[in-house]
Write a protein that holds these residues in place. Structure first.
Motif, short mmCIF file in Angstrom:
data_model
loop_
_atom_site.label_atom_id
_atom_site.label_comp_id
_atom_site.label_asym_id
_atom_site.label_seq_id
_atom_site.Cartn_x
_atom_site.Cartn_y
_atom_site.Cartn_z
N PHE A 146 0.82 -1.20 0.00
CA PHE A 146 0.00 0.00 0.00
C PHE A 146 0.85 1.26 0.00
O PHE A 146 0.55 2.23 -0.69
CB PHE A 146 -0.94 0.00 1.22
N GLU A 147 1.94 1.25 0.77
CA GLU A 147 2.78 2.44 0.90
C GLU A 147 3.43 2.85 -0.41
O GLU A 147 3.84 4.00 -0.56
CB GLU A 147 3.85 2.20 1.96
N ASN B 139 1.86 2.29 -3.52
CA ASN B 139 0.89 2.37 -4.60
C ASN B 139 0.71 3.82 -5.06
O ASN B 139 0.96 4.76 -4.30
CB ASN B 139 -0.44 1.75 -4.16
N THR C 220 -5.12 6.79 -1.53
CA THR C 220 -4.60 6.95 -0.17
C THR C 220 -5.44 6.18 0.84
O THR C 220 -5.26 6.31 2.04
CB THR C 220 -4.58 8.44 0.24
N ASP C 221 -6.36 5.34 0.35
CA ASP C 221 -7.24 4.57 1.22
C ASP C 221 -6.75 3.12 1.30
O ASP C 221 -6.88 2.36 0.33
CB ASP C 221 -8.68 4.62 0.72
N ARG C 222 -6.21 2.73 2.43
CA ARG C 222 -5.66 1.38 2.57
C ARG C 222 -6.75 0.31 2.45
O ARG C 222 -6.55 -0.72 1.81
CB ARG C 222 -4.96 1.25 3.92
N ARG C 223 -7.89 0.54 3.09
CA ARG C 223 -8.93 -0.49 3.09
C ARG C 223 -9.40 -0.79 1.67
O ARG C 223 -9.52 -1.97 1.29
CB ARG C 223 -10.11 -0.04 3.94
N TYR D 9 -7.82 -0.18 -1.13
CA TYR D 9 -6.70 -0.74 -1.90
C TYR D 9 -6.58 -2.24 -1.64
O TYR D 9 -6.48 -3.04 -2.59
CB TYR D 9 -5.41 -0.03 -1.52
N GLU D 10 -6.62 -2.63 -0.39
CA GLU D 10 -6.49 -4.04 -0.05
C GLU D 10 -7.72 -4.83 -0.48
O GLU D 10 -7.62 -5.98 -0.91
CB GLU D 10 -6.22 -4.19 1.44
N ARG E 270 -10.42 7.79 0.13
CA ARG E 270 -10.89 7.86 1.51
C ARG E 270 -12.32 8.40 1.55
O ARG E 270 -12.75 9.13 0.65
CB ARG E 270 -9.99 8.74 2.36
#
Length: 316
Positions: free
Chosen positions: A195-196, A198, A202-205, A207-208, A295
């Motif tokens: 994630f860092e 990509n 900026t939304d980790r959830r 992205y994953e 986000r």
């Protein structure tokens, strides 16, 4: 055919899958959601970006349905679960960008026109935004309005790379290497990118979540583009720079861009908007390329802008 669901990404209820055949015989996967509103507000056609697929837009589709629209979403040729175009299905390949036009034509002529209630609204992201613009110039009376997220009008890259990339793509195709990956494309399906590192959100959830969809159905995975795709993309972006291209767009058009976009450059967005008859450009100061995968606070502002545009009598 099926829609791929995972616990964190259920399909909006009521979706119906369709297999379409484009004019040149390529098979396409599409999905249709009828509006559940007592009085349907219209129909939105959703054009996804390069490497994307219907399932990545489940959340967005649900939000569109909640606004009273029906939705039609599909996988472009060469990606998602539509027919792939190279022997190695992981290659992002196309013979020419005009072939993509056949896909949206098939969707409109088979699933939308005369079947889904109007007014018809067009949404497109990145490559899908570029192809949506092409449609608006070719068939300008089919949509009541259109809004696009970070359309692919100019690739973001250092100047030195920009100067060599177009002639290099042409040379590689001339040498018979058109179906070869561009540098770094082989094996790059994004799943190994943390994630860092990509460049899309900026939304980790989210992205994953999107990576988990591909892990659940590896056939959805797509790696980098081929030299032929790159050559055709450069040619299509060059065509979109011409004043006559934008002048053919008749419906109200809104483009939203991200200030921190590292995939496409926003300059041509603003140039094109100034050339269309009724255009609006909105820049998000704290977001990456995939605005509808961003986000919650970014997406709230995105929908505020989209709702105002969709509700406006003149689209501005």
């Amino acid at each position: 055919m099926r829609l791929v669901e995972i616990p964190g990404n259920p399909a909006p209820p009521g979706g119906v899958l369709h297999e379409l055949t484009a004019a040149d015989g390529v098979k396409l996967r599409a999905a249709v959601w009828a509006s559940q509103a007592a009085t349907p507000r219209g129909t939105m056609v959703v054009c996804t970006g390069r490497t994307e697929f219907i399932e990545k837009y489940f959340e967005f589709i649900g939000e569109v349905l909640a606004r009273g629209y029906g939705v039609v979403c599909f996988d472009w040729r060469g990606q998602g679960l539509s027919q792939r175009l190279a022997a190695d299905r992981s290659k992002g390949h196309v013979r020419r960008f005009a072939d993509f036009d056949l896909d949206l034509d098939a969707v409109m002529d088979t699933l939308v026109k005369g079947r889904m209630p109007g007014p018809h609204v067009l949404f497109g992201h990145s490559m899908g935004g570029h192809l949506a613009l092409r449609y608006l110039t070719r068939r300008p009376d089919d949509f009541e309005r259109a809004f696009l997220s970070a359309p692919m009008l100019k690739a973001w890259m250092p100047l030195a790379l920009r100067l060599v990339s177009r002639p290099l793509a042409a040379a590689m195709c001339a040498l018979g290497k058109g179906e070869d990956f561009t540098p770094g494309g082989a094996g790059n399906d994004g799943l190994s990118t943390p994630f860092e590192e990509n460049k899309v959100t900026t939304d980790r959830r989210r992205y994953e979540r999107n990576n988990d969809i591909v892990r659940a159905e590896p056939l959805l995975a797509l790696c980098g583009p081929t030299w032929r795709w790159a050559r055709e993309a450069f040619a299509a972006m060059r065509e979109a720079k011409r004043p006559a291209f934008a002048a053919r767009i008749r419906c109200p058009l809104m483009i939203v861009g991200a200030a921190h976009d590292r995939i496409v450059n926003q300059g041509p967005d603003m140039t094109l908007i100034r050339r269309v008859k009724r255009g609006l450009f909105v820049l998000f100061s704290d977001a990456e390329h995939e605005l509808v995968q961003e986000r919650d606070e970014v997406r709230r502002v995105f929908w505020n802008a989209a709702d105002a545009f969709l509700d406006a009598a003149d689209g501005a």
